[in-house]
Structures are given as C-alpha cells and as structure tokens.
Write a protein that holds these residues in place. Structure first.
Motif, mmCIF file in Angstrom:
data_model
loop_
_atom_site.group_PDB
_atom_site.id
_atom_site.type_symbol
_atom_site.label_atom_id
_atom_site.label_comp_id
_atom_site.label_asym_id
_atom_site.label_seq_id
_atom_site.Cartn_x
_atom_site.Cartn_y
_atom_site.Cartn_z
ATOM 1 N N ALA A 24 0.832 -1.213 0.000
ATOM 2 C CA ALA A 24 0.000 0.000 0.000
ATOM 3 C C ALA A 24 0.860 1.254 0.000
ATOM 4 N N ARG A 25 1.917 1.234 0.805
ATOM 5 C CA ARG A 25 2.821 2.392 0.872
ATOM 6 C C ARG A 25 3.452 2.660 -0.501
ATOM 7 N N ASN A 26 3.778 1.594 -1.215
ATOM 8 C CA ASN A 26 4.326 1.722 -2.565
ATOM 9 C C ASN A 26 3.342 2.427 -3.494
ATOM 10 N N LEU A 27 2.047 2.286 -3.198
ATOM 11 C CA LEU A 27 0.993 2.866 -4.024
ATOM 12 C C LEU A 27 0.534 4.228 -3.497
ATOM 13 N N GLY A 28 1.202 4.722 -2.449
ATOM 14 C CA GLY A 28 0.884 6.038 -1.906
ATOM 15 C C GLY A 28 -0.283 6.048 -0.949
ATOM 16 N N THR A 29 -0.625 4.878 -0.404
ATOM 17 C CA THR A 29 -1.758 4.821 0.507
ATOM 18 C C THR A 29 -1.383 4.011 1.747
ATOM 19 N N HIS A 30 -2.368 3.654 2.555
ATOM 20 C CA HIS A 30 -2.181 2.872 3.763
ATOM 21 C C HIS A 30 -3.017 1.599 3.662
ATOM 22 N N ALA A 31 -2.762 0.645 4.572
ATOM 23 C CA ALA A 31 -3.555 -0.586 4.584
ATOM 24 C C ALA A 31 -3.572 -1.181 5.979
ATOM 25 N N VAL A 32 -4.670 -1.850 6.286
ATOM 26 C CA VAL A 32 -4.790 -2.613 7.520
ATOM 27 C C VAL A 32 -5.291 -4.008 7.142
ATOM 28 N N MET A 33 -4.725 -5.033 7.760
ATOM 29 C CA MET A 33 -5.137 -6.404 7.471
ATOM 30 C C MET A 33 -6.408 -6.715 8.248
ATOM 31 N N THR A 34 -7.426 -7.197 7.526
ATOM 32 C CA THR A 34 -8.712 -7.496 8.154
ATOM 33 C C THR A 34 -8.960 -8.989 8.304
ATOM 34 N N GLY A 35 -8.187 -9.816 7.623
ATOM 35 C CA GLY A 35 -8.364 -11.262 7.722
ATOM 36 C C GLY A 35 -7.181 -11.978 7.112
ATOM 37 N N LEU A 36 -6.927 -13.200 7.579
ATOM 38 C CA LEU A 36 -5.791 -13.974 7.070
ATOM 39 C C LEU A 36 -6.105 -15.453 7.200
ATOM 40 N N GLN A 37 -5.867 -16.181 6.118
ATOM 41 C CA GLN A 37 -5.999 -17.642 6.146
ATOM 42 C C GLN A 37 -4.732 -18.271 5.581
ATOM 43 N N ARG A 38 -4.196 -19.237 6.314
ATOM 44 C CA ARG A 38 -3.054 -19.992 5.794
ATOM 45 C C ARG A 38 -3.614 -21.178 5.019
ATOM 46 N N LYS A 39 -3.362 -21.184 3.714
ATOM 47 C CA LYS A 39 -3.919 -22.199 2.828
ATOM 48 C C LYS A 39 -3.052 -23.457 2.753
ATOM 49 N N ARG A 40 -1.775 -23.291 3.003
ATOM 50 C CA ARG A 40 -0.867 -24.436 2.829
ATOM 51 C C ARG A 40 0.419 -24.212 3.600
ATOM 52 N N VAL A 41 0.941 -25.307 4.155
ATOM 53 C CA VAL A 41 2.302 -25.352 4.688
ATOM 54 C C VAL A 41 2.954 -26.587 4.064
ATOM 55 N N GLY A 42 3.878 -26.383 3.135
ATOM 56 C CA GLY A 42 4.494 -27.524 2.458
ATOM 57 C C GLY A 42 3.445 -28.401 1.806
ATOM 58 N N GLU A 43 3.354 -29.665 2.236
ATOM 59 C CA GLU A 43 2.403 -30.623 1.669
ATOM 60 C C GLU A 43 1.086 -30.684 2.439
ATOM 61 N N PHE A 44 0.892 -29.783 3.392
ATOM 62 C CA PHE A 44 -0.338 -29.782 4.198
ATOM 63 C C PHE A 44 -1.273 -28.693 3.679
ATOM 64 N N PHE A 45 -2.462 -29.096 3.191
ATOM 65 C CA PHE A 45 -3.378 -28.186 2.513
ATOM 66 C C PHE A 45 -4.639 -27.950 3.344
ATOM 67 N N ILE A 46 -5.241 -26.782 3.137
ATOM 68 C CA ILE A 46 -6.419 -26.394 3.898
ATOM 69 C C ILE A 46 -7.593 -27.340 3.639
ATOM 70 N N ASP A 47 -7.743 -27.828 2.401
ATOM 71 C CA ASP A 47 -8.903 -28.677 2.109
ATOM 72 C C ASP A 47 -8.781 -30.068 2.727
ATOM 73 N N GLN A 48 -7.599 -30.384 3.289
ATOM 74 C CA GLN A 48 -7.412 -31.652 3.977
ATOM 75 C C GLN A 48 -7.261 -31.458 5.490
ATOM 76 N N ALA A 49 -7.372 -30.221 5.946
ATOM 77 C CA ALA A 49 -7.146 -29.923 7.359
ATOM 78 C C ALA A 49 -8.335 -30.382 8.206
ATOM 79 N N VAL A 50 -8.035 -30.770 9.439
ATOM 80 C CA VAL A 50 -9.029 -31.346 10.349
ATOM 81 C C VAL A 50 -9.533 -30.262 11.305
ATOM 82 N N PRO A 51 -10.844 -30.078 11.417
ATOM 83 C CA PRO A 51 -11.369 -29.065 12.337
ATOM 84 C C PRO A 51 -11.132 -29.445 13.799
ATOM 85 N N ILE A 52 -11.134 -28.447 14.648
ATOM 86 C CA ILE A 52 -10.885 -28.651 16.070
ATOM 87 C C ILE A 52 -11.858 -29.668 16.670
ATOM 88 N N GLU A 53 -13.135 -29.613 16.278
ATOM 89 C CA GLU A 53 -14.136 -30.520 16.837
ATOM 90 C C GLU A 53 -13.769 -31.981 16.565
#
Length: 313
Positions: free
Chosen positions: A181-210
């Motif tokens: 954002a600074r490069n574009l002359g503006t500001h930014a705040v992060m409103t959400g973040l999801q980690r989709k993958r770590v190496g061979e571990f993918f979100i669509d195969q991840a196990v919910p807490i329950e």
C-alpha cells in the motif's frame, strides 16, 4: 504416536489453544507435541502439529513454503497492522487501480527486506516485542530478509483488497500488505488472514478442532515424511538403519532430489550442496535426519529406532 496433524485452526483461537486439545488426548503419556509456525488469533487455516518424535521436526517444517490469503482495507492503518484496534482513516489517500496494484506486486518478489511490526512475537533482547509495545515502550524491530515466491491480486473492490502470497518462513503478511500500500501512496490494515498451505499440508485436507477433540489421534496422524518432503532424500537398508540407530556414520550414498514441488527455497540455496537429508527406510518411512560430515553422513535426529526388515524372519 509419530506424525503430524493438519489442524484447521479457527479464528479467535491461539495456536497454543489447538495444541492443548491434542495434549488433552495424551494426558498421562510422555508424548511430545509442538506446532509448526504460530497463527495469530485473527488468522485461521493450516496449523501443523507434530506429535511424538515428529515434534523434533518442527524446525524443518518451518522451512517449507507457505501459501496465504490476506484481506486488507486500503486507506486505513493501525499500530498493530490489523484490526485489533480501531483504525485511523486517511480519506485523502489516492485510490489505486487494480492495474497499478498488479504492476507493483513484482517489486516484492524474491529476497526482500521486511521490518516486522512492533506488535509481533519477535524477541528483542530476550523480550517479546508486542509485550513491550503494549506497555508503551519504544520498540525498534530490526529488518529481516524474507523470500516471496508469488504475490497475486485475487479480488479488489476499493477499499477491500485480497491477496494470495506464496512465501518462505518468517514472512509477516500484514507488513507485506502495508508495504504494498505504501508503494501505491496509501495505507492498509489487514482485516483477515488464512493460511492455505504449509508444504504438503493443505487447507482442504485440514481437520477441524471438533474432530480433533472427538476422534482418536492415531486416526488423524499424517506421515512424518510429509513434513520434510522439501529435503533431499537417501534410502537406507536395514543394516544402514541399524548403524544410524547406534550413532554410526553413513558412507557416501546417492542423494535423491526432494519429492515436494511445493518447497519455497531461494534459488541460491537450491544450488548449494545439501547439508541435511531425510533418511527413508525401504518401507518408505522417515527414520532420521542426517547432516553432512565430510564425505559421510551423521545422525542429526534419530526418529525411528525399530528397524524394518521386510519379510525377514
């Protein structure tokens, strides 16, 4: 108990909270548990949890490439970089076009310098930066080098921007969005973040807490080899495996290329001679991590002491 759990950590949970659920299954048992890369409560997605001897592999999982989806709101900023506190708005900021954002993205590819936010878990003189910042102390966080493999615009309707980032370890996504954002002359705040993958571990195969809470852990464990698929490999027979268990050096063996296509490692590092390799037995199990010593290999971490001998009696 030896392997990884691909946990889908929900928002408003700390990484420690998720580990506590796993440890609850193991109460009274001497089984180590460790998570591979902290996710802030604001973030959800893949949290890899090492169980048993796999907990020794946490530093190697940290080396794996990661994929994130980050949501940002342009024209606003907070001291934390996210919406933990109320943002300051900058109505006079220019409104970037999608084309200008996409044109700026290549500026942040490869090895770049990044200054993590003061509200981060980085230790400075032995103290967490965010703890000092919350006490009103001045926190000077030194820049660090991180590796960005790709940076793409997924959705954009001002002021909301969604980015997909493939990066190496240690990258602060909120800082990356703020720098863009600074490069574009503006500001930014992060409103959400999801980690989709770590190496061979993918979100669509991840196990919910329950499911982790209710299901036996043995049914959820993924092979430990998945956590080090970015490392070169050597295949050892039963006698070599036994030598490793006894701490003996392994003579020169054929080093195979990493199996993972998802490793995010700078090219300069890929071209250097490997210093650590994953030793696999003939059943395809990860049995040890080896380190180079001269022309031979020594055990860095021995993970499996039971030697598999196939159909031998």
């Amino acid at each position: 108990m030896f392997g990884f759990i691909n946990c889908n950590k929900p928002t408003d949970w700390s990484s420690r909270d998720a580990v506590n659920i796993v440890q609850g299954h193991l109460r009274g048992k001497k089984v180590k548990v460790g998570h591979c890369g902290t996710l802030d409560p604001l973030a959800d997605g893949v949290l890899v949890i090492g169980v048993g001897a796999a907990a020794k592999l946490v530093p190697y999982v940290h080396q794996c490439g990661k994929c994130y989806r980050g949501q940002f709101r342009l024209g606003e900023e907070t001291e934390t970089g996210d919406i933990e506190v109320s943002p300051t708005k900058f109505p006079e900021d220019p409104v970037p076009t999608r084309a200008s954002i996409e044109a700026a993205c290549p500026t942040f590819l490869g090895d770049i310098k990044q200054v993590p936010p003061a509200y981060s878990a980085i230790k400075i003189n032995g103290r967490r930066a965010y703890k000092m910042a919350r006490k009103g102390l001045d926190v000077e966080v030194p820049p660090r080098q991180v590796f960005i493999e790709s940076l793409k615009v997924i959705q954009y309707e001002y002021p909301n921007l969604e980015l997909e980032i493939v990066c190496g370890t240690g990258t602060y996504i909120r800082t990356l969005g703020m720098d863009l954002a600074r490069n574009l002359g503006t500001h930014a705040v992060m409103t959400g973040l999801q980690r989709k993958r770590v190496g061979e571990f993918f979100i669509d195969q991840a196990v919910p807490i329950e499911q982790i809470r209710e299901q036996p852990l043995e049914q959820l464990l993924q092979p430990a080899a998945l956590g080090v698929s970015h490392l070169p490999q050597v295949i050892v027979d039963a006698n070599q495996h036994l030598d490793l268990v006894h701490g003996k050096l392994l003579d020169e063996v054929e080093v195979l290329s990493p199996k993972s296509q998802y490793a995010t490692i700078p090219v300069a590092d890929q071209e250097s001679e490997p210093q650590h390799v994953a030793a696999m037995d003939q059943a395809g199990r990860l049995v040890a991590i080896l380190a180079k010593q001269g022309q031979r290999w020594k055990v860095k971490k021995c993970l499996v002491t039971e030697v598999w001998r196939g159909d031998e009696s």
